[in-house]
Write a protein that holds these residues in place. Structure first.
Motif, PDB file in Angstrom:
ATOM      1  N   ASP A 438       0.834  -1.199   0.000  1.00 49.19           N
ATOM      2  CA  ASP A 438       0.000   0.000   0.000  1.00 49.19           C
ATOM      3  C   ASP A 438       0.870   1.252   0.000  1.00 49.19           C
ATOM      4  N   PRO A 439       0.282   2.412  -0.301  1.00 45.40           N
ATOM      5  CA  PRO A 439       1.069   3.656  -0.297  1.00 45.40           C
ATOM      6  C   PRO A 439       1.767   3.954   1.020  1.00 45.40           C
ATOM      7  N   ASP A 440       1.247   3.428   2.144  1.00 48.90           N
ATOM      8  CA  ASP A 440       1.888   3.688   3.430  1.00 48.90           C
ATOM      9  C   ASP A 440       3.003   2.687   3.739  1.00 48.90           C
ATOM     10  N   GLY A 441       3.344   1.804   2.761  1.00 47.64           N
ATOM     11  CA  GLY A 441       4.422   0.848   2.957  1.00 47.64           C
ATOM     12  C   GLY A 441       4.001  -0.451   3.599  1.00 47.64           C
ATOM     13  N   GLN A 442       2.699  -0.654   3.825  1.00 45.20           N
ATOM     14  CA  GLN A 442       2.226  -1.878   4.459  1.00 45.20           C
ATOM     15  C   GLN A 442       2.184  -3.007   3.429  1.00 45.20           C
ATOM     16  N   LEU A 443       2.840  -4.117   3.773  1.00 47.61           N
ATOM     17  CA  LEU A 443       2.898  -5.285   2.893  1.00 47.61           C
ATOM     18  C   LEU A 443       1.915  -6.344   3.346  1.00 47.61           C
ATOM     19  N   VAL A 444       1.143  -6.853   2.392  1.00 42.46           N
ATOM     20  CA  VAL A 444       0.254  -7.994   2.622  1.00 42.46           C
ATOM     21  C   VAL A 444       0.543  -9.008   1.523  1.00 42.46           C
ATOM     22  N   ALA A 445       0.895 -10.223   1.927  1.00 40.88           N
ATOM     23  CA  ALA A 445       1.317 -11.221   0.952  1.00 40.88           C
ATOM     24  C   ALA A 445       0.770 -12.591   1.321  1.00 40.88           C
ATOM     25  N   SER A 446       0.563 -13.404   0.300  1.00 41.72           N
ATOM     26  CA  SER A 446       0.201 -14.809   0.488  1.00 41.72           C
ATOM     27  C   SER A 446       1.159 -15.650  -0.326  1.00 41.72           C
ATOM     28  N   ASN A 447       1.541 -16.791   0.226  1.00 37.28           N
ATOM     29  CA  ASN A 447       2.502 -17.678  -0.420  1.00 37.28           C
ATOM     30  C   ASN A 447       1.943 -19.097  -0.416  1.00 37.28           C
ATOM     31  N   GLN A 448       1.431 -19.546  -1.556  1.00 39.91           N
ATOM     32  CA  GLN A 448       0.946 -20.907  -1.704  1.00 39.91           C
ATOM     33  C   GLN A 448       2.105 -21.758  -2.236  1.00 39.91           C
ATOM     34  N   ILE A 449       2.605 -22.667  -1.422  1.00 39.57           N
ATOM     35  CA  ILE A 449       3.798 -23.437  -1.747  1.00 39.57           C
ATOM     36  C   ILE A 449       3.421 -24.914  -1.871  1.00 39.57           C
ATOM     37  N   VAL A 450       3.802 -25.528  -2.991  1.00 44.90           N
ATOM     38  CA  VAL A 450       3.566 -26.949  -3.229  1.00 44.90           C
ATOM     39  C   VAL A 450       4.917 -27.613  -3.444  1.00 44.90           C
ATOM     40  N   LEU A 451       5.234 -28.583  -2.592  1.00 47.63           N
ATOM     41  CA  LEU A 451       6.493 -29.330  -2.672  1.00 47.63           C
ATOM     42  C   LEU A 451       6.199 -30.738  -3.168  1.00 47.63           C
ATOM     43  N   ASN A 452       6.884 -31.112  -4.223  1.00 44.00           N
ATOM     44  CA  ASN A 452       6.638 -32.405  -4.871  1.00 44.00           C
ATOM     45  C   ASN A 452       7.818 -33.341  -4.625  1.00 44.00           C
ATOM     46  N   GLN A 453       7.556 -34.465  -3.966  1.00 42.11           N
ATOM     47  CA  GLN A 453       8.567 -35.506  -3.760  1.00 42.11           C
ATOM     48  C   GLN A 453       9.817 -34.951  -3.065  1.00 42.11           C
ATOM     49  N   LEU A 454       9.618 -34.126  -2.050  1.00 41.44           N
ATOM     50  CA  LEU A 454      10.741 -33.519  -1.342  1.00 41.44           C
ATOM     51  C   LEU A 454      11.468 -34.567  -0.504  1.00 41.44           C
ATOM     52  N   SER A 455      12.799 -34.591  -0.629  1.00 35.51           N
ATOM     53  CA  SER A 455      13.603 -35.539   0.126  1.00 35.51           C
ATOM     54  C   SER A 455      14.885 -34.852   0.574  1.00 35.51           C
ATOM     55  N   PHE A 456      15.133 -34.853   1.898  1.00 35.47           N
ATOM     56  CA  PHE A 456      16.339 -34.269   2.465  1.00 35.47           C
ATOM     57  C   PHE A 456      17.424 -35.324   2.608  1.00 35.47           C
ATOM     58  N   GLY A 457      18.675 -34.857   2.563  1.00 35.79           N
ATOM     59  CA  GLY A 457      19.802 -35.725   2.817  1.00 35.79           C
ATOM     60  C   GLY A 457      20.137 -35.766   4.303  1.00 35.79           C
ATOM     61  N   ASP A 458      21.357 -36.178   4.609  1.00 38.45           N
ATOM     62  CA  ASP A 458      21.799 -36.219   6.002  1.00 38.45           C
ATOM     63  C   ASP A 458      22.063 -34.807   6.507  1.00 38.45           C
ATOM     64  N   ARG A 459      22.012 -34.655   7.828  1.00 41.25           N
ATOM     65  CA  ARG A 459      22.270 -33.352   8.422  1.00 41.25           C
ATOM     66  C   ARG A 459      23.730 -32.962   8.172  1.00 41.25           C
TER      67      ARG A 459
END
Length: 567
Positions: A438-459
């Motif tokens: 907005d003009p006053d610098g206020q941010l409004v956001a939405s983040n729709q995130i879809v992760l497909n077949q996510l696989s992590f390795g070792d720490r």
């Protein structure tokens, strides 16, 4: 006593000034016709003056001394006498052909070298000593190159119009006026880079400037007034960073069509552009070790003098004058590539955006202008950005939506190592975001995130990220088809210097992971096959947003079958 001198023709050939082998100035022929001198009336009139193949070397040394300074002799102090009538001189026509000028300026840290060849000059109606100057016809043509060592072909310059000289004794050239049609083709702007190098944090390797249109220039009261109306271009630009020496900006062509620029002393500068097209470009975007983006510091900020107090904001605003009035038409980006490197993250992360194209319909401050952008991330993921923005507004004003489909996640491992402690073995990301400021610098956001077949390795050993059971959380959040669908709303003020978007998003993800870890034991038992109730009977807050998943799946390709990780 009256004395009149008349000469129908004066012809001088092979004139040289300076050393015989390397003269500072020479000409093949000087021809004057219809010469009249009247000593009683103190007048000199020449019908025509023709100069053929003049050659001149213009040099300025590092101490500011010009090469002709030794030629000048201080004028003796005239004895007091009664005022006499000023001389009057007139030249009906001046024609110069085949001229060459070699220019070297050693005052900048790097010498500036220009070669002007094939110079043609035509003047009509020259009266330089008149108290009241009149417009005279002017025509100039030349080729301009960046010195004899340059391998770039020289550019072309053509100027046809009217010139009015300042009156004798005018302060600061007041009264000078030029109104002409200009045609400039590929002028080597990079040859002038030493003059403004101290204001830039980059090395300009090449830039060819072109302009076709009207030029009006004047010095009313000694201040510059400039008006341009025409088409401008900056072609074959190449610029590098200083340290380390890396490609920064490269493009084939930047076309600015129907440019209108008005620079009037005491008034707001106005800039209007009907259309802008940038084609075949490359940009290197780097986040340095301090978290700053390199493109934000291309122009150096003026430094305060040592021992002086910074000027108050009111004084700075008053000194800068009225805010400029800028109106930009459609902006198109065609066939671009952006290479992104984040050196703030350890290990560093590098990615690319290719086939980057943009089309922004007309709009100017303070209205929002429409934006439509298409590209590919890492060569595979489709990128789409639509909406409205005004980059000239303070603060930045925008209302945009962005979509990325099937972005390969392993290249983003440096981020997950920093914030989660694990690298990514495989997986794809699809994102549907909407951001509004907005003009006053206020941010409004939405983040729709879809992760497909996510696989992590070792720490990763030595990671300072919280030691959370990330793999278990991924197993809990993923549906039967291996898809995780997350909706992350974000809000805040961009005017807050502590506001940073990426940590907020990662914090929201970690909170979601924490909720998954602390879920009821029945959920964990179900995930481990312990006979708990089926996922379809979980509480509403844990049901997957399959509707959003299906909607995104229509835009993205199906998740591929990944090979097993190489050992």
């Amino acid at each position: 006593m009256a004395l009149h001198l008349l000469a129908a023709r004066v012809d001088v050939n092979e004139l040289k000034l300076g050393p015989p082998r390397q003269p500072l100035a020479s000409l093949k022929r000087l021809l004057g016709e219809d010469l009249r001198v009247d000593l009683a009336q103190r007048s000199l009139d020449v019908g025509s003056l023709t100069i053929t193949q003049p050659l001149m070397r213009v040099q300025r040394e590092a101490d500011g001394a010009w090469m002709f300074d030794p030629w000048l002799v201080a004028a003796p102090t005239p004895a007091p006498s009664a005022p006499s009538e000023a001389w009057r001189a007139g030249l009906a026509a001046l024609q110069l052909t085949g001229g060459s000028i070699g220019f070297v300026d050693r005052v900048p840290s790097q010498p500036v070298t220009l070669d002007i060849t094939q110079l043609q000059l035509d003047f009509k109606g020259l009266h330089p000593l008149d108290a009241e100057q009149k417009d005279m016809a002017l025509s100039v043509k030349a080729r301009v190159g960046a010195g004899s060592a340059s391998q770039v072909a020289p550019g072309q310059l053509s100027l046809v119009g009217a010139l009015r000289l300042p009156a004798p004794g005018a302060s600061g050239g007041a009264g000078l006026r030029l109104d002409a049609r200009a045609q400039i083709e590929r002028l080597p702007t990079h040859a002038l880079e030493p003059y403004f190098a101290d204001r830039l944090n980059l090395e300009l390797l090449r830039a060819d400037a072109s302009y076709r249109g009207r030029v009006q220039l004047g010095l009313p009261g000694g201040a510059l007034a400039l008006y341009l109306q025409g088409d401008a271009a900056l072609d074959d630009l190449s610029a590098n960073t200083w340290s380390p020496a890396e490609d920064l900006l490269v493009w084939k062509s930047l076309q600015v069509r129907d440019l209108q620029l008005a620079l009037i002393p005491g008034q707001a500068t106005t800039v209007a552009v009907r259309e802008t097209v940038l084609s075949d470009y490359f940009a290197r975007v780097i986040i340095d070790e301090a978290g700053k983006i390199n493109l934000q510091g291309l122009v150096k900020q003026p430094c305060e003098a040592p021992g002086t107090e910074p000027a108050p904001p009111q004084a700075k605003e008053a000194a800068s004058g009225p805010a400029p009035d800028i109106c930009l038409g459609p902006i198109s980006l065609v066939n671009g590539r952006v290479l992104f490197s984040d050196r703030f993250i350890k290990p560093n992360c590098t990615g690319s955006l290719g086939a980057f194209s943009n089309s922004r319909p007309a709009g100017g401050a303070p209205e929002l202008a429409a934006l439509s952008l298409r590209g590919r991330a890492e060569g595979t993921a489709a990128l789409e950005i639509d909406g409205q923005l005004n980059p000239l507004a303070q603060p930045l004003a925008l209302d945009i939506q962005g979509r990325v489909c099937n972005l390969e996640l392993p290249p983003l491992s440096p981020y997950t190592v920093k914030y989660a402690g694990y690298g990514i073995d495989r997986g794809k990301l699809s994102v549907d975001v909407a951001y509004k400021i907005d003009p006053d610098g206020q941010l409004v956001a939405s983040n729709q995130i879809v992760l497909n077949q996510l696989s992590f390795g070792d720490r990763v050993a030595g990671s300072e990220a919280p030691n959370l059971p990330v793999k278990l959380a991924v197993a809990l959040l993923a549906g039967r088809n291996g898809v995780i669908d997350i909706n992350l709303p974000v809000s805040g003020s961009i005017n807050d210097p502590q506001f940073c978007l990426a940590p907020i998003i990662f914090k929201l993800i970690f909170n979601l992971i924490g909720k998954a870890i602390t879920a009821p034991f029945s959920l964990i038992a179900s995930a481990l096959g312990g006979g708990a109730e089926s996922p379809s009977r979980f509480p509403r807050s844990w049901r997957y947003r399959l509707r959003n998943t299906r909607r995104c799946s229509k835009r993205c390709t199906a998740a591929p079958t990944f090979p097993s990780r190489a050992t």
